[in-house]
Design a protein around this motif. Structure first.
Motif, PDB file in Angstrom:
ATOM      1  N   VAL A   3      12.449 -10.138  -7.658  1.00 51.11           N
ATOM      2  CA  VAL A   3      10.992 -10.075  -7.545  1.00 51.11           C
ATOM      3  C   VAL A   3      10.461  -9.275  -8.730  1.00 51.11           C
ATOM      4  O   VAL A   3      11.221  -8.669  -9.493  1.00 51.11           O
ATOM      5  CB  VAL A   3      10.535  -9.427  -6.218  1.00 51.11           C
ATOM      6  N   TRP A   4       9.155  -9.276  -8.882  1.00 54.22           N
ATOM      7  CA  TRP A   4       8.499  -8.530  -9.951  1.00 54.22           C
ATOM      8  C   TRP A   4       7.463  -7.603  -9.332  1.00 54.22           C
ATOM      9  O   TRP A   4       6.715  -8.003  -8.436  1.00 54.22           O
ATOM     10  CB  TRP A   4       7.811  -9.471 -10.936  1.00 54.22           C
ATOM     11  N   SER A   5       7.425  -6.380  -9.831  1.00 54.22           N
ATOM     12  CA  SER A   5       6.512  -5.391  -9.286  1.00 54.22           C
ATOM     13  C   SER A   5       5.680  -4.792 -10.407  1.00 54.22           C
ATOM     14  O   SER A   5       6.176  -4.574 -11.520  1.00 54.22           O
ATOM     15  CB  SER A   5       7.315  -4.287  -8.579  1.00 54.22           C
ATOM     16  N   ALA A   6       4.413  -4.517 -10.116  1.00 58.51           N
ATOM     17  CA  ALA A   6       3.515  -3.907 -11.110  1.00 58.51           C
ATOM     18  C   ALA A   6       2.627  -2.885 -10.428  1.00 58.51           C
ATOM     19  O   ALA A   6       2.110  -3.124  -9.328  1.00 58.51           O
ATOM     20  CB  ALA A   6       2.671  -4.966 -11.804  1.00 58.51           C
ATOM     21  N   ASN A   7       2.445  -1.746 -11.066  1.00 58.72           N
ATOM     22  CA  ASN A   7       1.499  -0.752 -10.577  1.00 58.72           C
ATOM     23  C   ASN A   7       0.075  -1.233 -10.824  1.00 58.72           C
ATOM     24  O   ASN A   7      -0.217  -1.834 -11.856  1.00 58.72           O
ATOM     25  CB  ASN A   7       1.705   0.585 -11.289  1.00 58.72           C
ATOM     26  N   VAL A   8      -0.804  -0.951  -9.877  1.00 59.56           N
ATOM     27  CA  VAL A   8      -2.229  -1.247 -10.055  1.00 59.56           C
ATOM     28  C   VAL A   8      -2.844  -0.093 -10.849  1.00 59.56           C
ATOM     29  O   VAL A   8      -2.776   1.061 -10.430  1.00 59.56           O
ATOM     30  CB  VAL A   8      -2.936  -1.408  -8.697  1.00 59.56           C
ATOM     31  N   LEU A   9      -3.434  -0.411 -11.996  1.00 63.06           N
ATOM     32  CA  LEU A   9      -3.988   0.621 -12.869  1.00 63.06           C
ATOM     33  C   LEU A   9      -5.499   0.680 -12.728  1.00 63.06           C
ATOM     34  O   LEU A   9      -6.173  -0.347 -12.828  1.00 63.06           O
ATOM     35  CB  LEU A   9      -3.624   0.343 -14.334  1.00 63.06           C
ATOM     36  N   THR A  10      -6.015   1.877 -12.513  1.00 58.94           N
ATOM     37  CA  THR A  10      -7.458   2.083 -12.445  1.00 58.94           C
ATOM     38  C   THR A  10      -7.821   3.322 -13.264  1.00 58.94           C
ATOM     39  O   THR A  10      -6.962   4.137 -13.606  1.00 58.94           O
ATOM     40  CB  THR A  10      -7.937   2.271 -10.995  1.00 58.94           C
ATOM     41  N   ASP A  11      -9.107   3.449 -13.554  1.00 62.59           N
ATOM     42  CA  ASP A  11      -9.562   4.603 -14.316  1.00 62.59           C
ATOM     43  C   ASP A  11      -9.867   5.774 -13.379  1.00 62.59           C
ATOM     44  O   ASP A  11      -9.578   5.725 -12.184  1.00 62.59           O
ATOM     45  CB  ASP A  11     -10.777   4.249 -15.187  1.00 62.59           C
ATOM     46  N   ALA A  12     -10.480   6.824 -13.925  1.00 63.90           N
ATOM     47  CA  ALA A  12     -10.746   8.029 -13.145  1.00 63.90           C
ATOM     48  C   ALA A  12     -11.687   7.785 -11.984  1.00 63.90           C
ATOM     49  O   ALA A  12     -11.710   8.553 -11.021  1.00 63.90           O
ATOM     50  CB  ALA A  12     -11.313   9.121 -14.057  1.00 63.90           C
ATOM     51  N   ASN A  13     -12.481   6.720 -12.039  1.00 60.38           N
ATOM     52  CA  ASN A  13     -13.415   6.397 -10.962  1.00 60.38           C
ATOM     53  C   ASN A  13     -12.824   5.414  -9.953  1.00 60.38           C
ATOM     54  O   ASN A  13     -13.517   4.974  -9.036  1.00 60.38           O
ATOM     55  CB  ASN A  13     -14.702   5.809 -11.543  1.00 60.38           C
ATOM     56  N   ALA A  36       0.820  -1.214   0.000  1.00 63.01           N
ATOM     57  CA  ALA A  36       0.000   0.000   0.000  1.00 63.01           C
ATOM     58  C   ALA A  36       0.853   1.264   0.000  1.00 63.01           C
ATOM     59  O   ALA A  36       0.379   2.337  -0.380  1.00 63.01           O
ATOM     60  CB  ALA A  36      -0.936   0.003   1.205  1.00 63.01           C
ATOM     61  N   ALA A  37       2.120   1.157   0.407  1.00 58.19           N
ATOM     62  CA  ALA A  37       2.973   2.342   0.483  1.00 58.19           C
ATOM     63  C   ALA A  37       3.223   2.952  -0.891  1.00 58.19           C
ATOM     64  O   ALA A  37       3.391   4.166  -1.011  1.00 58.19           O
ATOM     65  CB  ALA A  37       4.301   1.990   1.151  1.00 58.19           C
ATOM     66  N   ASN A  38       3.282   2.114  -1.932  1.00 59.58           N
ATOM     67  CA  ASN A  38       3.473   2.662  -3.280  1.00 59.58           C
ATOM     68  C   ASN A  38       2.500   2.082  -4.298  1.00 59.58           C
ATOM     69  O   ASN A  38       2.739   2.147  -5.500  1.00 59.58           O
ATOM     70  CB  ASN A  38       4.926   2.485  -3.749  1.00 59.58           C
ATOM     71  N   ASP A  39       1.391   1.499  -3.802  1.00 63.59           N
ATOM     72  CA  ASP A  39       0.294   1.046  -4.661  1.00 63.59           C
ATOM     73  C   ASP A  39       0.775   0.069  -5.731  1.00 63.59           C
ATOM     74  O   ASP A  39       0.507   0.232  -6.921  1.00 63.59           O
ATOM     75  CB  ASP A  39      -0.396   2.248  -5.313  1.00 63.59           C
ATOM     76  N   THR A  40       1.484  -0.959  -5.298  1.00 67.29           N
ATOM     77  CA  THR A  40       1.969  -1.970  -6.233  1.00 67.29           C
ATOM     78  C   THR A  40       1.667  -3.366  -5.731  1.00 67.29           C
ATOM     79  O   THR A  40       1.506  -3.592  -4.526  1.00 67.29           O
ATOM     80  CB  THR A  40       3.497  -1.866  -6.429  1.00 67.29           C
ATOM     81  N   ILE A  41       1.582  -4.298  -6.661  1.00 72.56           N
ATOM     82  CA  ILE A  41       1.604  -5.709  -6.295  1.00 72.56           C
ATOM     83  C   ILE A  41       3.018  -6.204  -6.529  1.00 72.56           C
ATOM     84  O   ILE A  41       3.705  -5.764  -7.461  1.00 72.56           O
ATOM     85  CB  ILE A  41       0.605  -6.541  -7.116  1.00 72.56           C
ATOM     86  N   VAL A  42       3.490  -7.079  -5.662  1.00 70.25           N
ATOM     87  CA  VAL A  42       4.840  -7.608  -5.762  1.00 70.25           C
ATOM     88  C   VAL A  42       4.764  -9.125  -5.790  1.00 70.25           C
ATOM     89  O   VAL A  42       4.142  -9.746  -4.917  1.00 70.25           O
ATOM     90  CB  VAL A  42       5.721  -7.129  -4.589  1.00 70.25           C
ATOM     91  N   LEU A  43       5.392  -9.718  -6.802  1.00 67.95           N
ATOM     92  CA  LEU A  43       5.379 -11.158  -7.019  1.00 67.95           C
ATOM     93  C   LEU A  43       6.751 -11.747  -6.710  1.00 67.95           C
ATOM     94  O   LEU A  43       7.780 -11.120  -6.986  1.00 67.95           O
ATOM     95  CB  LEU A  43       5.025 -11.472  -8.475  1.00 67.95           C
ATOM     96  N   TRP A  44       6.758 -12.946  -6.144  1.00 70.36           N
ATOM     97  CA  TRP A  44       8.011 -13.671  -5.901  1.00 70.36           C
ATOM     98  C   TRP A  44       7.772 -15.134  -6.204  1.00 70.36           C
ATOM     99  O   TRP A  44       6.807 -15.736  -5.694  1.00 70.36           O
ATOM    100  CB  TRP A  44       8.466 -13.487  -4.450  1.00 70.36           C
TER     101      TRP A  44
END
Length: 506
Positions: free
Chosen positions: A393-403, A377-385
Motif C-alpha cells: 500500500v502507499w501512505s501519505a501524510n496530510v499536510l496543512t499550514d498553521a491555520n 485518523a489515528a495517524n493523520d494519513t491517507i492510505v492508497l491501495w
C-alpha cells in the motif's frame, strides 16, 4: 457513568490544532447524542463481529494482511428456480464490474450490491457476516424484463456502483446512488407508477434481510401468487428532498460523516463524463419517520481532472479527498475540497485544490484510476491501495499550514509499504479497487474486498481481508518536499568540494 464535557476546547498556540479539536468536539457531541438517544443500537448486538475481527488483527503484524472470510462467495448465490439460469448473467460481475461495498460499521458486516449495465441484471443483496466470516444473501434477485427493468419497479436495477455504495449508521440503512444501471448504462429508472421515470437513490433495510425473499414488492418476485415472497426491503428516495439532485453517478465517489445527529454523504458527480465533477452534500432525514432529505451543491472542479476513482473524508482537517486523473495539462494526483469553504449559495467559490504526489526519493508518483483511498485518523494519513499482487500500500501524510488549511502544501510524499505478511489479497483487478477499500475506526484497520476469482478447488470467491496499518511509532520516516531542495543542494556542494580536491570515492 463517566462525565464527558464536549464544550471545552483547550487553547493551543497552533490555530490548526484548535480548529481540529473544536471540529472533533462537535462531531463527538453529535455521535454521543445519537448513541444516547438509541440505547439499543445495533452495534451492541453485534459485538461478536468486532471481537472476532479484532482477534484476527491482534495476531497480525503491522503492515500485514489477514483473511477474514471463510467459505466462498458463491455459497450465497441463488440456486434453482430462484437463479433462473441465464436470466441474469454471472454474479461475479457484482465484484468485477466497476463495484464497491458498504461497510456496516454498526454490525461489523459488509454489504455487497451491484452488477449493472451489460454485465449482470440480478439485484440481490449479499451480506458478509463479520462474526462468522461467511457470505450470506440478504435478498433474492427481482424479476426483470428484457431491458433489465425490475417488474413492478419497487426495487433498483442492478448497476455499476463505482464508489457509490455506503452505510448510514443513524438510519441503519444501506445507500446506493447506482451509477451505470442495467439496460441504459445511466441513472436508475422505475416503472412503479406505470411510466418510466428517474428513480433513486435507494435505501436497503438490513433489518428486513431475508435470503428467500426478493427485495421489492408489487410482483417483483418470481412467485406472483405468493406475496409473502416480497420483502419490501428497498426505499426509493427520489423526490423526498429539498434542493436539486446530482445529474448522474457514473464515476462517482462518496464519503460519510454523522453531522448534528444526521447521516451526511459527501459525493462527487459529473455530467457526461467531462472529468470535472462537482461536490455535493446529501443530508438524509429520519427515513422511517417520514423525514426529508437535502441536496446541496457545495463545490466545483476547475483545476484537476478525474474520471473513475475513489474518495475519503479527512475528518481532522475537514477535507474531501479524491483520486484525480493525470491527463493533458492536469497533472494532480489528488483532488481536494476544503469543506470549511463549502458554499451552497455560491458553489463556484469553493474550487478544487490539486495535490501532486512524489516518492520518498523525490521522483514523481503517478496515480491511476484503479486506486482505493481511505483516511486513517489515528495517524493523520491517507492510505492508497491499487490491488496489486504483492499486497503493498502507499501512505501519505496530510499536510496543512498553521491555520489547518492546505495553503501552499500541495506536494505530498508517498511511502510504499510492502506487506509484512506472506498472505495478502490476490488483487489484479479488472476495473479497479474503487470503493472496495475502507477504514474502520473501531478496528483501527482497513477492510478490502479482493477481486472475484476462481479458487484451486473450482469454487468462485471474493475474499474479505483486513489490513493492519503501521502505527505512527513504526511508520517510515518521510522527508517532506522542502527537504529535497536542501538535500540536492547539499549533494551539489559536496560534489563541488570533491571535484576541487580530487577526492576519489570507492
Amino acid at each position: 457513568m463517566k462525565k464527558i464535557n464536549f464544550n471545552v476546547v483547550k487553547e493551543n498556540a497552533n490555530p490548526a490544532v484548535n480548529k481540529r479539536k473544536l471540529r472533533a468536539s462537535h462531531f463527538a457531541l453529535a455521535s454521543f447524542l445519537m448513541i444516547g438517544s438509541c440505547p439499543g443500537l445495533v452495534a451492541q448486538a453485534h459485538a461478536d463481529s468486532f471481537e472476532r475481527l479484532s482477534s484476527l488483527l491482534a495476531a497480525t503484524p503491522e503492515g500485514g494482511w489477514v483473511k477474514a472470510s471463510t467459505g466462498f462467495f458463491w455459497d450465497a448465490w441463488p440456486t434453482g428456480a430462484d437463479a433462473v439460469p441465464g436470466q441474469y448473467g454471472w454474479p461475479g460481475a457484482i465484484v468485477r464490474a466497476w463495484s464497491s461495498f458498504a461497510w456496516d460499521s454498526s454490525r461489523g458486516d459488509l454489504m455487497l450490491w451491484g452488477g449493472g449495465h451489460a454485465n449482470y441484471t440480478g439485484n440481490e443483496m449479499y451480506v458478509w457476516d463479520g462474526a462468522t466470516g461467511s457470505w450470506g444473501r440478504g435478498s433474492l434477485p427481482s424479476r426483470t424484463d428484457s431491458q433489465g427493468m425490475v417488474l413492478g419497479g419497487t426495487a433498483p436495477q442492478s448497476a455499476h456502483t463505482y464508489d457509490n455504495n455506503i452505510y448510514l449508521p443513524v438510519n441503519d440503512m444501506f445507500l446506493t446512488f447506482g451509477g451505470a444501471a442495467s439496460g441504459t448504462g445511466s441513472v436508475f429508472r422505475t416503472t412503479e407508477d406505470g411510466n418510466i421515470r428517474r428513480a433513486g437513490p435507494y435505501l436497503w433495510d438490513p433489518a428486513k434481510a431475508d435470503a428467500n425473499k426478493v427485495g421489492g414488492t408489487l410482483d417483483s418476485g418470481w412467485n406472483t401468487a405468493n406475496p409473502a415472497q416480497n420483502g419490501d426491503m428497498w426505499i426509493d428516495r427520489h423526490g423526498q428532498w429539498t434542493g436539486t439532485e446530482a445529474p448522474g453517478y457514473i464515476n462517482g465517489t462518496t464519503a460519510y460523516r454523522t453531522e448534528n445527529g444526521k447521516d451526511v454523504v459527501y459525493l462527487t458527480a459529473d455530467s457526461n463524463a467531462s472529468g470535472f465533477a462537482s461536490l455535493y452534500r446529501y443530508t438524509l432525514g429520519d427515513v422511517r419517520n417520514g423525514g426529508k432529505d437535502t441536496w446541496e451543491q457545495i463545490g466545483i472542479a476547475r483545476n484537476t481532472a478525474g474520471y473513475q476513482g475513489a474518495a475519503t473524508l479527512d475528518t481532522d482537517h475537514n477535507l474531501y479527498i479524491k483520486t484525480a486523473a493525470v491527463t493533458g495539462p492536469y497533472t494532480s494526483d489528488l483532488t481536494i475540497w476544503d469543506l470549511d469553504r463549502a458554499n451552497a449559495n455560491n458553489p463556484s467559490a469553493n474550487q478544487d485544490i490539486g495535490i501532486n504526489l512524489v516518492n520518498q526519493d523525490g521522483s514523481n508518483f503517478t496515480i491511476h484510476s484503479w486506486y482505493g483511498i481511505a483516511y486513517n485518523a489515528a495517524n493523520d494519513t491517507i492510505v492508497l491501495w491499487d490491488g496489486n499482487t504483492n499486497g503493498s500500500v502507499w501512505s501519505a501524510n496530510v499536510l496543512t499550514d498553521a491555520n489547518g488549511d492546505i495553503g501552499s502544501n500541495t506536494t505530498w510524499t508517498v511511502s510504499n509499504i510492502d506487506s509484512s505478511t506472506s498472505a495478502h489479497p490476490n488483487g489484479s483487478f479488472a476495473t479497479g479497487v474503487l470503493g472496495k477499500w475502507q477504514y474502520d475506526s473501531t478496528l483501527g484497520a482497513f477492510i478490502a474486498l479482493d477481486e472475484f476469482a476462481r479458487m484451486d478447488n473450482g469454487a468462485w470467491d471474493t475474499g474479505v481481508w483486513l489490513y493492519k496499518p503501521m502505527s505512527a511509532l513504526n511508520a517510515p520516516a518521510v522527508p517532506e518536499p522542502e527537504t529535497y531542495a536542501m538535500f540536492l543542494a547539499g549533494l551539489a556542494i559536496i560534489g563541488g568540494i570533491i571535484r576541487r580536491r580530487g577526492v576519489r570515492l570507492s
